[in-house]
Design an enzyme around this catalytic site. Sequence first.
Site, PDB file in Angstrom:
ATOM      1  N   ALA A 139       0.813  -1.214   0.000  1.00 36.31           N
ATOM      2  CA  ALA A 139       0.000   0.000   0.000  1.00 36.31           C
ATOM      3  C   ALA A 139       0.848   1.267   0.000  1.00 36.31           C
ATOM      4  CB  ALA A 139      -0.938   0.005   1.204  1.00 36.31           C
ATOM      5  N   ASP A 140       2.085   1.179   0.494  1.00 36.06           N
ATOM      6  CA  ASP A 140       2.909   2.385   0.595  1.00 36.06           C
ATOM      7  C   ASP A 140       3.238   3.003  -0.758  1.00 36.06           C
ATOM      8  OD1 ASP A 140       3.806   3.251   3.370  1.00 36.06           O
ATOM      9  OD2 ASP A 140       4.033   1.102   3.524  1.00 36.06           O
TER      10      ASP A 140
END
Length: 791
Positions: free
Chosen positions: A549-550
């Site tokens: 997700a980063d």
Amino acid sequence: MADGALRDMVVLELATGVAGPYCGRLLADLGAQVVKVEPPGGDPLRTAHPLVDGESAFFNWLNAGKAGVSFESGDPRIAGLAAHADIVLHAERGAAADDLDAALRAANPAAVVLSLSPYGRSGPRAGWEATELTEYATGGFHYFGGDPAREPISLPGFQAEFHAGMQAAIAALAGAWHARETGEGQCVEVSHQEAILGAHAWLTTMWTHQGKVMQRAGSLYAKCADGFVFLFNLAPYPNLFVLMERYDLLEDESLLAPLVWMTRFPEVLAAFSEWAATRTKAEIYHAGQELRIAISPVNTMADVAASPQLAAREWFGQVEVGGRTLTAPGFPYKLSETPCAAPGPAPKLGEHTAAVLSPGFAWANAGRAPATTGTRRSLPLEGLRVVEMTANWAGPIAGRHLADLGAEVVKVELATKPATRALIAIADDMWPEHYNRSAYFNKLNRNKRDVSLDLSKPAGRDVFLKLVAGADVLVENNAARVMTQLGVGYETLREVNPRLVMCSMSGYGSTGPERNYSAYGSNIETSSGLASVLGYGPGEYFGTGSYYADPVTGGHGAVAVLAALHARRTSGRGQWIDAALLEAVLPFFAQPFLGYSATGVVPEPLGNASPLYAPQGVYPTAGRDCWLALTVRDGRDFAALCGVIGREELARDPALATVEGRRARPDEIDAAIRGWAAARDHIAAAEALQAQGVPAAPVMPNWEIVTDNHLNDRGFFVNVRGETVGTFPFPGFAYRFEKTPGAVRLAAPRFAEHNHEVFSGLLGLSEAEIGALYAGGVTSDAPIYATGPGL
């Protein structure tokens, strides 16, 4: 959308599939007028699952809010439409791409023409056939996903194309900014492979800096009473032992050292798993988060659809399909002044052809002030200043995208909590000044300057406000409460600089019942439903082995910042962008989410299999833990496969002529492929299949990516010389600008390397004032680690 950030921008979308249309969808959501051109047979994605009464929910979601036109390829009217466009997206390859680029540039020299393709327009793999599986195989994630005792597993849902579409949106908006500043358009190339390879923080650096092959680590999820939960493994949590009433572990003070915690994490996980076994995932999640422990549930898509946090933030969207209205993924960010608005329905094939071709069609950029001309700039975002107050990954990569494209970026660090400088030490050895030798930090922070400031002290806050007063953008990814507690929330900063665009990234966003919950990218893999579709079969859930997700949030954050800067041209005002990791990553899983929304059936992992094609999978080849990925799309592919592996009799079997027939006899077909592949290296095997038009690729480990001829022939890796660390190769840029190519102008900064340069040269502080900052503990030349290096 009349008041969107990009309301005066026109996009001509000639691409089919996922990458180009996702770029177009992002721009349409931000207010651009997007005209989608399809061939008479339609975009092949119109048949993608899930289908509702013959219509594809996935296609309709990707293409919502666009005008639809239908032409034959090469129709001269395309050039007429391009004459109105600020941005053109296409997915042609080979000579057809060259011809189209030339025609589009001739029609509109000021347009940004973006070309998207699986492996780029040059290099040995430029002409390779590709599917979502084979693209994922060469994207780095595939090799280290899954159980080390089993084959690697693939994330579903066109992941490489989503990454390419997001990176294309960054490039498109940066190119459009440059065109408005200079009057100069240009061609930009985006490779799906290079886009997804840019979404790693330590994949290649583990090999180049430590000589380690990144391996599959298995599942770190703990079984609980009604599913699974995840405990973040890289930061010590003494409160965890209070929660579990394990005071024996709490008394072991050595566990509080981050490096010891990581080494002994299997012991911690065993204790946590025992405690979790009789409790529900909701009970564990909320109890842990109340103590600020980064615990998260392994959510299914049904759990995501029922999320109180997403509902409270009014995140969910809708899609019209087959006479029904389905719940769909929402937007990856919230803009305070020019919010994304619900798009209209996806167009029927050719629905708007007559209207768009009519002389009276209302082009969104008609009457816009002309671009400045005559100015020369070497990079698209040259002249913009960004202040970055970030750590970990999402924030630093957002800032690096802007820096790579030419913005001046000043990174602000706190000496007592420096910005993730302890991961991937060179040779895995903690030298003096180890904080300047982190490959993780050095990869994510090139092209930036660095200062140290303690904003909790009034003098530090004052200096920070001076920095912000002269900035165009502030990027931060602290917990949602932090900036306001420090007295530098957006409402305060906009008084200092009304033109400031501020982008805040946090796990769950700035509002909602879970706004203060702790989360890293690996936590969001579980709470977003990602983990529930990655595995070998039902109930066998895995993470990617990374923090997926980063980089997705950082990329979307950069898109939003660039859109807000475009909006500022006309409004004169900045705005605040609220980006949640949970919300930013979910659009990449639109297909499984929509599958649940359309059918009510909770999607489960399929391993490497496909719901459409057979055979599809990965097969062991010669060597240690080496794998070949392949997809057979149709009868032609199957006949070609059988010819390559010397099993022509299978191709002659009428029962195997259809996908249903092949799916009924998987063991026989897989055994034939395995028998052929076992004696071959996976690169040679993929090349043999590709020579006959069969989509195949090696499942590439990190060492193979770094040494890959195709990537190196294309110049993907760039050598970066660090003053104290030496020279190392790093992945370069996901986009290739024809006239303003990316460049590494600065190696990643040493801690506080630019204190004097920024405080004196940029802010005009005197030597006495700078000395007072040091004397008061407001700034420092070295970080202070109370319990040893850590996050």
